[in-house]
Design a protein around this motif. Structure first.
Motif, PDB file in Angstrom:
ATOM      1  N   ASN A   2       9.970 -34.222 -41.681  1.00 44.43           N
ATOM      2  CA  ASN A   2      10.147 -34.642 -43.062  1.00 44.43           C
ATOM      3  C   ASN A   2      10.882 -33.550 -43.827  1.00 44.43           C
ATOM      4  N   THR A   3      12.047 -33.890 -44.404  1.00 45.04           N
ATOM      5  CA  THR A   3      12.867 -32.891 -45.090  1.00 45.04           C
ATOM      6  C   THR A   3      12.919 -33.110 -46.599  1.00 45.04           C
ATOM      7  N   ASP A   4      12.136 -34.037 -47.135  1.00 41.22           N
ATOM      8  CA  ASP A   4      12.197 -34.319 -48.569  1.00 41.22           C
ATOM      9  C   ASP A   4      11.801 -33.098 -49.392  1.00 41.22           C
ATOM     10  N   TRP A   5      10.721 -32.433 -48.979  1.00 40.72           N
ATOM     11  CA  TRP A   5      10.259 -31.249 -49.722  1.00 40.72           C
ATOM     12  C   TRP A   5      11.306 -30.147 -49.679  1.00 40.72           C
ATOM     13  N   LEU A   6      11.897 -29.926 -48.507  1.00 40.69           N
ATOM     14  CA  LEU A   6      12.935 -28.907 -48.384  1.00 40.69           C
ATOM     15  C   LEU A   6      14.158 -29.278 -49.209  1.00 40.69           C
ATOM     16  N   HIS A   7      14.503 -30.552 -49.213  1.00 37.54           N
ATOM     17  CA  HIS A   7      15.660 -31.015 -49.983  1.00 37.54           C
ATOM     18  C   HIS A   7      15.471 -30.759 -51.472  1.00 37.54           C
ATOM     19  N   SER A   8      14.261 -30.916 -51.971  1.00 43.75           N
ATOM     20  CA  SER A   8      14.004 -30.736 -53.406  1.00 43.75           C
ATOM     21  C   SER A   8      14.095 -29.280 -53.841  1.00 43.75           C
ATOM     22  N   LEU A   9      13.982 -28.349 -52.896  1.00 38.78           N
ATOM     23  CA  LEU A   9      14.060 -26.925 -53.232  1.00 38.78           C
ATOM     24  C   LEU A   9      15.475 -26.385 -53.189  1.00 38.78           C
ATOM     25  N   CYS A  10      16.435 -27.205 -52.782  1.00 41.12           N
ATOM     26  CA  CYS A  10      17.810 -26.754 -52.612  1.00 41.12           C
ATOM     27  C   CYS A  10      18.655 -27.091 -53.833  1.00 41.12           C
ATOM     28  N   TRP A  11      19.741 -26.332 -54.007  1.00 38.88           N
ATOM     29  CA  TRP A  11      20.700 -26.553 -55.086  1.00 38.88           C
ATOM     30  C   TRP A  11      21.831 -27.432 -54.570  1.00 38.88           C
ATOM     31  N   PRO A  12      22.284 -28.389 -55.379  1.00 34.79           N
ATOM     32  CA  PRO A  12      23.457 -29.175 -54.967  1.00 34.79           C
ATOM     33  C   PRO A  12      24.730 -28.344 -55.049  1.00 34.79           C
ATOM     34  N   ARG A  13      25.766 -28.817 -54.392  1.00 29.84           N
ATOM     35  CA  ARG A  13      27.027 -28.076 -54.335  1.00 29.84           C
ATOM     36  C   ARG A  13      27.643 -27.895 -55.721  1.00 29.84           C
ATOM     37  N   ASP A  14      27.549 -28.911 -56.588  1.00 31.95           N
ATOM     38  CA  ASP A  14      28.178 -28.802 -57.895  1.00 31.95           C
ATOM     39  C   ASP A  14      27.430 -27.861 -58.833  1.00 31.95           C
ATOM     40  N   GLN A  15      26.243 -27.373 -58.442  1.00 32.06           N
ATOM     41  CA  GLN A  15      25.510 -26.389 -59.236  1.00 32.06           C
ATOM     42  C   GLN A  15      25.452 -25.027 -58.537  1.00 32.06           C
ATOM     43  N   LEU A  16      26.360 -24.823 -57.587  1.00 32.35           N
ATOM     44  CA  LEU A  16      26.321 -23.581 -56.818  1.00 32.35           C
ATOM     45  C   LEU A  16      26.603 -22.364 -57.690  1.00 32.35           C
TER      46      LEU A  16
END
Length: 704
Positions: A2-16
């Motif tokens: 399950n990667t949902d929790w990990l996904h929520s902790l990451c920054w999107p590319r347009d907010q790098l």
């Protein structure tokens, strides 16, 4: 998984861009600029965008590659760093603010701190490579009957074994640049804090040492030598052991980190020195600076520790002397001791400076003779080879003797002078018939000061070596920050075609002087180079052709006049931005083949490790330059070590290597300074066709 929790902790590319600034501030790197206002576009090169954006913030973003089986150690020590994770076709970025062997701390988009297992992040990093293998691994685990509880760990181990040799370049280390104030770098690495802890540990250790002897001395002199006093004495002695171990550990950690900072600063400064500042130096003088830099690291650390610890012990000896029979009279000997230490220390310093100058002159002369050995064999009579060497060695021996005498006097005389002055301060007490505990305390203070003096003297000799070496390399160490880049990078060549009125390179009334020269190398030079032009610059020797090339490439900034590339000056673009637009192959005597692989020398101006596109272009250009027969002769091909320590290249092969190196930088303007002089007519035509095909805009410098 399950990667949902990990996904929520990451920054999107347009907010790098926000992730970069927030991570830098959270990590105490203190970005000094505004940086980009938006993230990289979908087609933008991420490495270049991160490097440029970090540069505007006065930071460094360095891409690192790692094998899959080394991902967890990399993540444990990478912070602060940006880590790219892929969730299907979507790119997300972890802002890693603290590493650990088992747990990682990341800065989330809402600026809170999240915690993740190191193994989970490493597994997600490797997912793009592991996905094609996962089905067969799962089938293997099913056939083996592995339980669900052990299944995840077994699958990870099998995938690491299958893909352990694969590499990923999805991690960017965020670091402060080497030109930051050195005090700030010391504070950033916690060296002030650890230095204070070291002094505190040593002070407490010496205090316990004094307390232990006070306990046993009082017990024996008062006639109460029972087991309680003895036990207290033993406990005080044992209590010193952990403090001594901690002090030793702190001393080692400080030495390692401070040595690394010194090396980093000196290397970064040496690489950024203007060529005009060192072009008057011979190879022996340059090598002498390398020796001096080594002395600074070794002697500063060794001598500094001994001096500090000796000063602590000498300061603790003062209250002991006040409690003793000598009292104030013994303390009056302290100024005399310090005066004697100043006289002997100053003498040692001047003798060391004189000896160092003589040694560096000998080193310079020897290296120059070694460099020109073949010339001397061919053109100088054998009777002249060793002329003047006996006189130089005699002067060196005289200075060495004087320095060793001064050092022997300092080491042998100064601690014993303390003993004599301390005992002389006890003379009135002995004459008056004093004795007992006060006399013993006074003698203890004298002996403690003697131990401190011995330690400080040896530390001073090392510190003097470092101080003399510092005088030779402090100009290298004083690394000024690069000019802040106030403008964005210029548009690509395609966009520039939309404005044909703007030249690629514009020079007006350019003036340039070399240090120590009265006559200007360039005076009132003006030139316009437009996109796509192929220019030939011819002139007599000494007319300033290479000086103009140095000004264009930024290796020798002009003293006056206007120099623009793509409409920007060098201060606006910064050194890296300028070098991406203008590349050159300097004259043969100013260009070098490093003792590395042929491929490394080719891609010296490109990213390393190389990308597949860089490798493809390198093979293509080498083939078009006629270097394929050379590569076929090499046992390891492009991975063959060349240079002084490996495969020897001919003059023409080196020239074509230099041309290929410049072409592979893919710059807007390519400057070739007498690069075809060593080629035969057939190879010259072949090389010129290759250059005309790959160079966007070309300036060739040649003799008439």
């Amino acid at each position: 998984m399950n990667t949902d929790w990990l996904h929520s902790l990451c920054w999107p590319r347009d907010q790098l861009h926000l992730a970069l600034v927030s991570l830098a501030r959270h990590s105490g790197l203190g970005p000094a600029g505004a940086g980009a206002t938006q993230g990289p576009g979908a087609q933008a090169d991420l490495n270049s965008w991160l490097a440029d954006t970090a540069a505007t913030l006065d930071l460094q973003a360095q891409c690192v590659s790692s094998r899959l089986d080394q991902l967890e150690p990399l993540l444990a020590g990478a912070a602060p760093a940006l880590v790219r994770l892929r969730f299907g076709n979507e790119e997300r970025f972890l802002a890693l603010c603290r590493g650990g062997r088992h747990r990682l701390q990341v800065l989330c988009p809402d600026l809170t701190i999240g915690r993740l297992a190191t193994a989970r992040v490493a597994a997600q990093l490797a997912e793009s490579l592991a996905a094609p293998q996962r089905k067969s691994v799962e089938q293997l685990l099913d056939d083996a009957g592995v339980s669900r509880r052990r299944r995840w760990r077994a699958a990870r181990t099998l995938l690491q074994q299958r893909l352990g040799g694969e590499t990923l370049d999805d991690c960017w280390l965020l670091r402060a640049p080497a030109h930051r104030p050195f005090r700030q770098q010391l504070r950033r690495h916690g060296l002030y804090r650890r230095g204070a802890a070291l002094l505190s540990c040593h002070t407490l250790q010496v205090s316990l040492f004094l307390a232990s002897w006070w306990v046993i001395g009082r017990a024996l002199l008062s006639g109460h030598g029972d087991s309680g006093w003895l036990a207290a004495w033993v406990l005080l002695l044992v209590s010193q052991v952990p403090l001594a171990l901690l002090a030793t550990r702190l001393q080692g950690d400080i030495a390692i980190d401070l040595g690394a900072l010194l090396k980093t600063r000196l290397l970064a400064s040496a690489l950024r020195m203007a060529p005009g500042k060192v072009r008057h130096l011979g190879s022996g003088q340059v090598l002498s600076r390398v020796f001096d830099a080594e002395h600074i690291e070794a002697d500063t650390l060794h001598g500094g520790f001994l001096l500090l610890l000796g000063a602590v012990e000498l300061a603790l000896a003062v209250p002991v002397l006040l409690l003793g029979a000598g009292g104030t009279l013994q303390l009056l000997a302290l100024p005399l001791f310090l005066l004697l230490a100043f006289v002997l220390g100053r003498r040692q310093y001047h003798r060391r400076r004189q000896w160092t100058a003589r040694r560096l002159a000998l080193t310079h002369d020897l290296i120059e003779k070694m460099t020109g050995h073949r010339t001397r064999l061919a053109q100088q009579a054998p009777t002249q080879w060793h002329r003047g060497e006996d006189r130089e060695l005699g002067n060196y021996l005289r200075d060495s003797t004087a320095m060793d005498t001064a050092m022997a006097q300092l080491v042998a005389l100064l601690p014993r002078a303390w003993l004599l002055l301390g005992i002389a301060g006890l003379a009135p007490a002995f004459v008056a018939g004093g004795g007992g505990a006060s006399t013993a305390i006074a003698l203890g203070g004298v002996l403690l000061g003697y131990r401190a003096a011995v330690k400080a003297v040896y530390g001073y000799t090392s510190a003097v070596n470092a101080l003399v070496a510092w005088e030779k390399v402090r100009q290298v160490f004083a690394l000024a920050p690069p000019p802040a880049r106030a403008a964005p990078l210029p548009a690509t060549r395609g966009n520039c075609k939309e404005n044909p009125q703007q030249p690629l390179c514009y020079l007006r009334d350019l003036h340039l002087h070399y240090p120590g020269k009265q006559r200007p190398a360039l005076a009132g030079c003006s030139l316009v180079i437009r996109h796509g032009e192929h220019l030939l610059l011819r002139g007599a020797s000494g007319s300033g052709k290479s000086t103009l090339a140095n000004a264009l490439t930024g290796t020798q900034p002009p003293d006056d006049g206007l120099l623009l590339v793509q409409g920007y000056d060098r201060a606006s673009l910064g050194a890296d931005g300028w070098h991406r637009l203008v590349a050159s192959a300097p004259q043969f005597h100013e260009n070098h083949v490093l003792a590395e692989t042929f491929l490394f020398n080719l891609l010296l101006g490109d990213r390393w490790p190389p990308s597949h596109d860089s490798l493809r272009r390198a093979h293509t250009i080498c083939h078009q330059l006629g270097l394929t027969p050379l590569l076929e002769k090499m046992p390891a091909g492009m991975l063959q070590t060349v240079g002084e320590m490996g495969w020897q290249l001919s003059h023409g092969e080196r020239s074509r290597l230099f041309i290929a190196r410049a072409l592979l930088q893919n710059s807007e303007l390519l400057v070739l300074d007498e690069s075809f002089g060593a080629l035969d007519p057939r190879t010259l035509r072949q090389s010129l066709d290759c250059v005309k095909q790959h160079a966007k805009t070309l300036l060739v410098i040649a003799h008439p």
